[in-house]
Design a protein around this motif. Structure first.
Motif, PDB file in Angstrom:
ATOM      1  N   LYS A 139     -12.972   7.116  12.825  1.00 11.16           N
ATOM      2  CA  LYS A 139     -11.834   8.050  12.764  1.00 11.16           C
ATOM      3  C   LYS A 139     -12.320   9.469  12.508  1.00 11.16           C
ATOM      4  O   LYS A 139     -11.777  10.426  13.070  1.00 11.16           O
ATOM      5  N   LEU A 178      -5.674  -1.723  -0.040  1.00 14.26           N
ATOM      6  CA  LEU A 178      -6.364  -1.343   1.197  1.00 14.26           C
ATOM      7  C   LEU A 178      -7.514  -2.322   1.473  1.00 14.26           C
ATOM      8  O   LEU A 178      -7.686  -2.796   2.606  1.00 14.26           O
ATOM      9  N   MET A 200       0.842  -1.196   0.000  1.00 15.16           N
ATOM     10  CA  MET A 200       0.000   0.000   0.000  1.00 15.16           C
ATOM     11  C   MET A 200       0.880   1.250   0.000  1.00 15.16           C
ATOM     12  O   MET A 200       0.620   2.213  -0.728  1.00 15.16           O
ATOM     13  N   PHE A 231      -6.062  -5.672   2.454  1.00 15.37           N
ATOM     14  CA  PHE A 231      -5.592  -5.588   3.849  1.00 15.37           C
ATOM     15  C   PHE A 231      -6.775  -5.784   4.797  1.00 15.37           C
ATOM     16  O   PHE A 231      -6.666  -6.503   5.802  1.00 15.37           O
ATOM     17  N   VAL A 283      -4.001   0.033  14.162  1.00  9.49           N
ATOM     18  CA  VAL A 283      -4.058  -0.402  12.760  1.00  9.49           C
ATOM     19  C   VAL A 283      -5.342   0.095  12.103  1.00  9.49           C
ATOM     20  O   VAL A 283      -5.320   0.662  11.000  1.00  9.49           O
ATOM     21  N   ALA A 284      -6.472  -0.085  12.785  1.00  7.49           N
ATOM     22  CA  ALA A 284      -7.761   0.351  12.222  1.00  7.49           C
ATOM     23  C   ALA A 284      -7.761   1.856  11.978  1.00  7.49           C
ATOM     24  O   ALA A 284      -8.282   2.328  10.960  1.00  7.49           O
ATOM     25  N   HIS A 285      -7.154   2.614  12.877  1.00  6.75           N
ATOM     26  CA  HIS A 285      -7.104   4.067  12.703  1.00  6.75           C
ATOM     27  C   HIS A 285      -6.273   4.465  11.485  1.00  6.75           C
ATOM     28  O   HIS A 285      -6.634   5.376  10.741  1.00  6.75           O
ATOM     29  N   VAL A 294      -5.629   2.536   8.842  1.00  4.87           N
ATOM     30  CA  VAL A 294      -6.411   2.103   7.672  1.00  4.87           C
ATOM     31  C   VAL A 294      -7.440   3.177   7.333  1.00  4.87           C
ATOM     32  O   VAL A 294      -7.625   3.562   6.171  1.00  4.87           O
ATOM     33  N   ALA A 295      -8.097   3.678   8.372  1.00  7.67           N
ATOM     34  CA  ALA A 295      -9.117   4.717   8.177  1.00  7.67           C
ATOM     35  C   ALA A 295      -8.497   5.972   7.565  1.00  7.67           C
ATOM     36  O   ALA A 295      -9.061   6.571   6.640  1.00  7.67           O
ATOM     37  N   ASP A 296      -7.335   6.367   8.054  1.00 10.62           N
ATOM     38  CA  ASP A 296      -6.689   7.578   7.536  1.00 10.62           C
ATOM     39  C   ASP A 296      -6.348   7.442   6.046  1.00 10.62           C
ATOM     40  O   ASP A 296      -6.553   8.372   5.270  1.00 10.62           O
ATOM     41  N   VAL A 297      -5.808   6.283   5.672  1.00  6.29           N
ATOM     42  CA  VAL A 297      -5.508   6.073   4.245  1.00  6.29           C
ATOM     43  C   VAL A 297      -6.801   6.142   3.433  1.00  6.29           C
ATOM     44  O   VAL A 297      -6.872   6.813   2.399  1.00  6.29           O
ATOM     45  N   PHE A 298      -7.823   5.483   3.928  1.00  5.57           N
ATOM     46  CA  PHE A 298      -9.116   5.425   3.231  1.00  5.57           C
ATOM     47  C   PHE A 298      -9.706   6.825   3.080  1.00  5.57           C
ATOM     48  O   PHE A 298     -10.173   7.218   1.998  1.00  5.57           O
ATOM     49  N   ILE A 355     -10.786  -6.064   9.249  1.00  4.36           N
ATOM     50  CA  ILE A 355     -11.189  -4.677   9.553  1.00  4.36           C
ATOM     51  C   ILE A 355     -12.293  -4.240   8.581  1.00  4.36           C
ATOM     52  O   ILE A 355     -12.211  -4.503   7.380  1.00  4.36           O
ATOM     53  N   PRO A 376     -13.617  -1.302   6.695  1.00  2.00           N
ATOM     54  CA  PRO A 376     -13.064   0.018   6.360  1.00  2.00           C
ATOM     55  C   PRO A 376     -14.080   1.154   6.522  1.00  2.00           C
ATOM     56  O   PRO A 376     -13.691   2.259   6.922  1.00  2.00           O
ATOM     57  N   ALA A 418     -14.363   1.761  10.268  1.00  2.00           N
ATOM     58  CA  ALA A 418     -13.118   2.375  10.760  1.00  2.00           C
ATOM     59  C   ALA A 418     -13.052   3.847  10.371  1.00  2.00           C
ATOM     60  O   ALA A 418     -12.651   4.704  11.173  1.00  2.00           O
ATOM     61  N   ALA A 419     -13.454   4.160   9.140  1.00  2.73           N
ATOM     62  CA  ALA A 419     -13.401   5.557   8.678  1.00  2.73           C
ATOM     63  C   ALA A 419     -14.409   6.416   9.443  1.00  2.73           C
ATOM     64  O   ALA A 419     -14.105   7.550   9.818  1.00  2.73           O
TER      65      ALA A 419
END
Lengths: 123, 123, 123, 123
Positions: free
Chosen positions: C100, C82, C40, C85, D71-73, D75-79, C91, C93, C96-97
């Motif tokens: 966040k 992503l 990634m 992953f 990790v989840a956080h 992942v969320a930031d990338v997303f 997870i 996504p 999670a988003a």
């Protein structure tokens, strides 16, 4: 670099050569600290890409000659942009590294972290 | 590094100090080429993060003192992992950079690329 | 994806297709969370490389068609890894988003940060 | 996101929420494609940093709860930055991913690459 240059000056000579390389091409205009930090990151990623799908911990010695050469080229690219970044910003890389090693020595006391890889914030 | 060390050996001395730092902590086991390439990439990213939201091309000189210090620390981290990577793989960074500059000189002839930033594959 | 699939399931359908793509090639063995995080990062870097030497803030619309296509391909690569992953780690996504964004809303109160780009630790 | 939103629209709803988050803070000025590509790369690196010193192929399930959350956080930031990048550039991430999967299918024929991790240029 000719072997007639004493080792004394090899790092300084490399930096001069990198700077000349950029000036001759009129690339100073693109070489902002921001852009050079991106270039360094891109090259570090290209180095990493070579190891990306390794599952075991293959030894460097076991890589094919062409992969070893690719690794050396990417190492060189990171090094070149790092030196160029230092020229553009006026940072002395040797001094910066010495100071950081001292800080790291305090953050990661040998007696505490021996054989462990946790981040200092985890201690 | 004490000023009694001749400049000759500053890069070599730095590498020795970095290696000793790692060995004393028994970190060789974590320092595979793969892991060190990741660490280098992570540190290059931390350097880049400082410039991430710049919109104009702010001069380095205009950064606050604390940001300049943060930049120097990240430069140091990239440099330290780069040198450690070279120790672990046996790559000579000065030689690798010299060879890469020669290749770049052929890929980007000064007369052709002057003032342009395109990738060589675009010429 | 055929347009007969309701939009409902497009993200889920994409993830299934990515997983099937990997399983058919027996790539699960390479797809550790560590390796996928590297992949990634490498793809995000390839996206960034396209913008690397921009000095002004060129509009996306002003890029050539071939560069726009290259951008879309790199965006796709980041997205694909992503999603992969997320499949490998379990997870969600979207969840999670959402979580966040709530944390970011607290870290960066609109009234305080409006028009500023500082990191939350600078407030 | 409330469960009263049909799954149909979850990705679209997330993108709207991310866009609103940025507009309310007047961050459009910082959200150039270049800067967002840097932010995505920085977040991908922060995800990678969590796995950086792993030597074996530790299972995700074996991570501590706090590391799983970290990790989840990330992942969320990338997303989130990926979706924001798509909003700013007008790229449809689902369509881009579908097209890239088709290209990958041709580059990596299942019968040829099964169980191998080489780059397509190595076949």
């Amino acid at each position: 670099m000719s072997s007639s240059i004493p080792p004394t000056d090899q790092l300084a000579a490399l930096r001069l050569e990198i700077d000349r390389f950029s000036e001759v091409r009129d690339w100073r205009q693109f070489h902002t600290p921001k852009n050079l930090s991106m270039a360094m990151s891109v090259e570090a990623s290209e180095l990493m890409e070579i190891f990306q799908w390794q599952v075991g911990n293959e030894d460097f010695a076991s890589l094919s000659e062409s992969k070893k050469e690719a690794v050396a080229h990417e190492v060189a690219d990171v090094f070149i942009y790092l030196m160029r970044f230092c020229s553009v910003t006026g940072i002395d890389p040797l001094k910066a590294a010495q100071e950081k090693l001292k800080l790291n020595d305090a953050k990661y006391p040998a007696g505490v972290v021996k054989g462990k890889s946790d981040k200092y914030s985890d201690y």
